[in-house]
Write an enzyme that holds these catalytic residues in place. Structure first.
Site, PDB file in Angstrom:
ATOM      1  N   GLY A 124     -31.740  23.283  16.840  1.00 14.88           N
ATOM      2  CA  GLY A 124     -30.927  23.455  15.631  1.00 14.88           C
ATOM      3  C   GLY A 124     -30.776  22.127  14.915  1.00 14.88           C
ATOM      4  O   GLY A 124     -31.063  21.062  15.468  1.00 14.88           O
ATOM      5  N   ARG A 144     -33.800  15.094   1.095  1.00  8.75           N
ATOM      6  CA  ARG A 144     -35.196  15.529   0.965  1.00  8.75           C
ATOM      7  C   ARG A 144     -35.270  16.961   0.463  1.00  8.75           C
ATOM      8  O   ARG A 144     -34.304  17.722   0.581  1.00  8.75           O
ATOM      9  CB  ARG A 144     -35.933  15.372   2.292  1.00  8.75           C
ATOM     10  CG  ARG A 144     -35.533  16.355   3.368  1.00  8.75           C
ATOM     11  CD  ARG A 144     -36.331  16.119   4.664  1.00  8.75           C
ATOM     12  NE  ARG A 144     -36.022  17.109   5.683  1.00  8.75           N
ATOM     13  CZ  ARG A 144     -36.434  17.053   6.936  1.00  8.75           C
ATOM     14  NH1 ARG A 144     -37.178  16.050   7.340  1.00  8.75           N
ATOM     15  NH2 ARG A 144     -36.121  17.981   7.811  1.00  8.75           N
ATOM     16  N   ASP A 179     -40.738  23.284  16.754  1.00 10.48           N
ATOM     17  CA  ASP A 179     -39.629  23.172  15.790  1.00 10.48           C
ATOM     18  C   ASP A 179     -40.000  22.250  14.634  1.00 10.48           C
ATOM     19  O   ASP A 179     -39.261  22.172  13.650  1.00 10.48           O
ATOM     20  CB  ASP A 179     -38.346  22.672  16.477  1.00 10.48           C
ATOM     21  CG  ASP A 179     -38.578  21.417  17.293  1.00 10.48           C
ATOM     22  OD1 ASP A 179     -39.381  21.472  18.235  1.00 10.48           O
ATOM     23  OD2 ASP A 179     -37.979  20.377  16.968  1.00 10.48           O
ATOM     24  N   ASP A 197     -40.550  16.148   9.112  1.00 12.65           N
ATOM     25  CA  ASP A 197     -39.997  15.442  10.271  1.00 12.65           C
ATOM     26  C   ASP A 197     -40.934  14.342  10.754  1.00 12.65           C
ATOM     27  O   ASP A 197     -41.674  14.471  11.733  1.00 12.65           O
ATOM     28  CB  ASP A 197     -39.635  16.421  11.396  1.00 12.65           C
ATOM     29  CG  ASP A 197     -38.223  16.944  11.189  1.00 12.65           C
ATOM     30  OD1 ASP A 197     -37.652  16.667  10.109  1.00 12.65           O
ATOM     31  OD2 ASP A 197     -37.684  17.608  12.088  1.00 12.65           O
TER      32      ASP A 197
HETATM   33  P1  AMP Z   1     -36.797  15.818  15.675  1.00  6.24           P
HETATM   34  O1  AMP Z   1     -37.583  15.228  16.810  1.00  6.24           O
HETATM   35  O2  AMP Z   1     -36.330  14.789  14.664  1.00  6.24           O
HETATM   36  O3  AMP Z   1     -37.495  16.947  15.030  1.00  6.24           O
HETATM   37  O4  AMP Z   1     -35.428  16.357  16.314  1.00  6.24           O
HETATM   38  C1  AMP Z   1     -35.385  17.224  17.410  1.00  6.24           C
HETATM   39  C2  AMP Z   1     -34.001  17.745  17.597  1.00  6.24           C
HETATM   40  O5  AMP Z   1     -33.094  16.697  17.910  1.00  6.24           O
HETATM   41  C3  AMP Z   1     -33.428  18.461  16.381  1.00  6.24           C
HETATM   42  O6  AMP Z   1     -32.686  19.547  16.831  1.00  6.24           O
HETATM   43  C4  AMP Z   1     -32.528  17.393  15.772  1.00  6.24           C
HETATM   44  O7  AMP Z   1     -31.495  17.949  14.994  1.00  6.24           O
HETATM   45  C5  AMP Z   1     -31.983  16.708  17.021  1.00  6.24           C
HETATM   46  N1  AMP Z   1     -31.516  15.354  16.762  1.00  6.24           N
HETATM   47  C6  AMP Z   1     -32.278  14.258  16.501  1.00  6.24           C
HETATM   48  N2  AMP Z   1     -31.493  13.183  16.315  1.00  6.24           N
HETATM   49  C7  AMP Z   1     -30.211  13.576  16.446  1.00  6.24           C
HETATM   50  C8  AMP Z   1     -28.936  12.915  16.353  1.00  6.24           C
HETATM   51  N3  AMP Z   1     -28.829  11.617  16.095  1.00  6.24           N
HETATM   52  N4  AMP Z   1     -27.827  13.664  16.558  1.00  6.24           N
HETATM   53  C9  AMP Z   1     -27.920  14.975  16.811  1.00  6.24           C
HETATM   54  N5  AMP Z   1     -29.067  15.651  16.898  1.00  6.24           N
HETATM   55  C10 AMP Z   1     -30.215  14.973  16.727  1.00  6.24           C
HETATM   56 MG    MG Z   2     -37.450  18.350  13.802  1.00  5.84          MG
END
Ligand code: AMP
Ligand code: MG
Length: 474
Positions: free
Chosen positions: A79, A165, A241, A251
């Site tokens: 999420g 974005r 995701d 992302d």
């Molecule tokens: P990503 O690798 O950026 O696609 O993120 C993978 C998951 O980690 C997603 O559910 C993001 O919302 C969550 N996420 C990444 N960084 C944070 C953060 N600093 N705080 C909370 N959730 C995070």
């Molecule tokens: Mg992501």
């Protein structure tokens, strides 16, 4: 005054959390994409974005999306842990985009994270997403980066930032995984119908919408990843995701560009098994689409066996489609329009020579594009021999002008080289945005020669290349 829509909220509330971004009363615009603001949108203004972050006034309802995903092959619930959609906006061409803030605070999906983002990581997303767009590859676009004025804790203290974005939709394979594995068939149907109506209205009347969606997304994702291969882009974290149903790149975490051609190239610090290496992107996107197919089974056919056969029939076409499109793309890079087994061999041989001789991917194609087409009389190296074969081949089939045009359109002169991206970000976070702006400006015209561009075209030093690692850099 902005006009945001919230069509996503017509889905069951299982799919989102309604919330509000954190107020960052000291936030300041660090970089604003004036070109995009002007072209895209008369409504979203600099002031408008500021007000949302500074006062939380302009927009009552924001929402974060629920989704799951396979991360490095393992299923998990995720999420938007640090992102909120402030609304959807209709562009001049009537296409709908999400306007999203990334790094704007905790949501119910934060799972212990702080919901924040570092200035460094958001600047990287800004540079690369815009570069990918101008390389003529579908991507989320970056409107602005705000410095929040607070320090956030990673390995050490970092400046915090929020990225604004836009994207045609943030619905991803993981959203479907969430609907199927944590929801029910009604939720899955709602999501499918919503997605098709929003992104692919042309398949609304097909006999089996779920199957058509699978086929459409598979084809579009193949096109996307082949485009990445064209410019040497490694996404770096192709979890399900991060695989969008709209087939847009998004992302940008541990992404990078290859220098020497090498299918094993992998810079991500956490990718021990090189799952997301440059050359493996082919297999990974097929794997991700197979996960997508699984989620759709309940609505492809009530009979599971029939559903599996139908979905498998679609997936079974992947290799042939990939192969054909991959060679078509590579042949355009060498100006060949005639696609046959003989021309495939030409591509294979070139890649083999590039690998053996550690040739720079971008610059090799640049040199082939911009040097004169003339046959060497006495070939010295394997590469010269290949060039002779190639030149005989293209002269047989096309005229020189045509060849040059195809090659120029498919071979960028400038890409965001890893070492340069790191350098301009470092300077920008330390207060000097000159090179950051210069690089972004060059990257808006990657297929054209521009003055003083040479230093941006250079591959990194061996030392840099051997040590370079990318981080999810949250
Ligand atoms: P990503 O690798 O950026 O696609 O993120 C993978 C998951 O980690 C997603 O559910 C993001 O919302 C969550 N996420 C990444 N960084 C944070 C953060 N600093 N705080 C909370 N959730 C995070
Ligand atoms: Mg992501």
């Amino acid at each position: 005054m902005s006009k945001y829509d919230d069509s996503y909220l017509s889905l069951p509330n299982f799919f989102y959390q309604v919330n509000k971004p954190t107020i960052f009363s000291k936030s300041k615009i660090f970089i604003l994409n004036k070109l995009l603001l002007k072209n895209v949108d008369p409504f979203i203004t600099e002031l408008d974005l500021k007000k949302i972050l500074l006062e939380n006034k302009k927009k009552k309802k924001c929402f974060s999306q629920a989704y799951s995903g396979h991360q490095f092959g393992h299923f998990t619930n995720l999420g938007d842990g640090r992102a909120m959609i402030i609304g959807e906006h209709l562009l001049k061409n009537n296409q709908r985009v999400d306007v999203q803030l990334k790094g704007c605070g905790i949501t119910k999906y934060s799972r212990g994270g702080d919901g924040k983002a570092t200035l460094r990581s958001m600047l990287k997303e800004y540079i690369i997403s815009e570069a990918i767009h101008y390389l003529k590859i579908p991507s989320s676009r970056s409107l602005a980066v705000f410095k929040t004025g607070e320090k956030i804790n990673r390995e050490n203290l970092n400046d915090g930032a929020v990225l604004a974005r836009i994207m045609h939709s943030h619905i991803r394979v993981g959203t479907f995984e969430y609907a199927t594995f944590f929801g029910n068939i009604n939720y899955l149907n709602s999501l499918t119908n919503y997605t098709v109506k929003r992104l692919y209205p042309n398949i609304q009347s097909s006999k089996n919408i779920a199957l058509s969606l699978l086929e459409t997304v598979m084809n579009k994702q193949i096109d996307l990843v082949i485009n990445w291969m064209r410019v040497g882009f490694i996404h770096g974290v192709m979890n399900t995701d991060n695989t969008s149903i709209s087939a847009e790149t998004f992302d940008y975490g541990p992404c990078a560009f290859i220098n020497n051609y090498n299918p094993n190239a992998c810079y991500s610090s956490i990718d021990y098994y090189k799952r997301y290496s440059f050359g493996n992107q082919t297999k990974v996107i097929k794997w991700n689409i197979s996960r997508f197919a699984e989620t759709l089974l309940p609505i492809i056919n009530k009979n599971q066996k029939t559903a599996i056969i139908s979905a498998q029939n679609v997936i079974d076409k992947f290799d042939e489609i990939w192969n054909k499109k991959f060679y078509e793309m590579m042949l355009k890079k060498i100006g060949v329009r005639k696609v046959n087994q003989k021309s495939y061999k030409l591509v294979d041989n070139l890649l083999k020579i590039m690998l053996e001789n550690k040739l720079d991917y971008t610059n090799t194609f640049y040199n082939l594009t911009y040097s004169d087409i003339k046959i060497n009389t006495s070939p010295k190296s394997k590469f010269d021999m290949w060039k002779n074969d190639w030149q005989k081949f293209i002269e047989d089939f096309c005229n020189k002008k045509e060849i040059k045009k195809i090659m120029k359109d498919n071979n960028p002169i400038i890409i965001p080289r890893n070492q340069i991206v790191e350098q301009v970000i470092e300077e920008a976070v330390n207060g000097n945005k000159t090179m950051f702006n210069k690089l972004n400006s060059y990257l808006t015209r990657p297929y054209e020669y521009q003055n003083d561009i040479e230093r941006f075209m250079l591959p990194p030093s061996k030392e840099f290349e051997n040590c370079y690692k990318t981080y999810c850099g949250t």
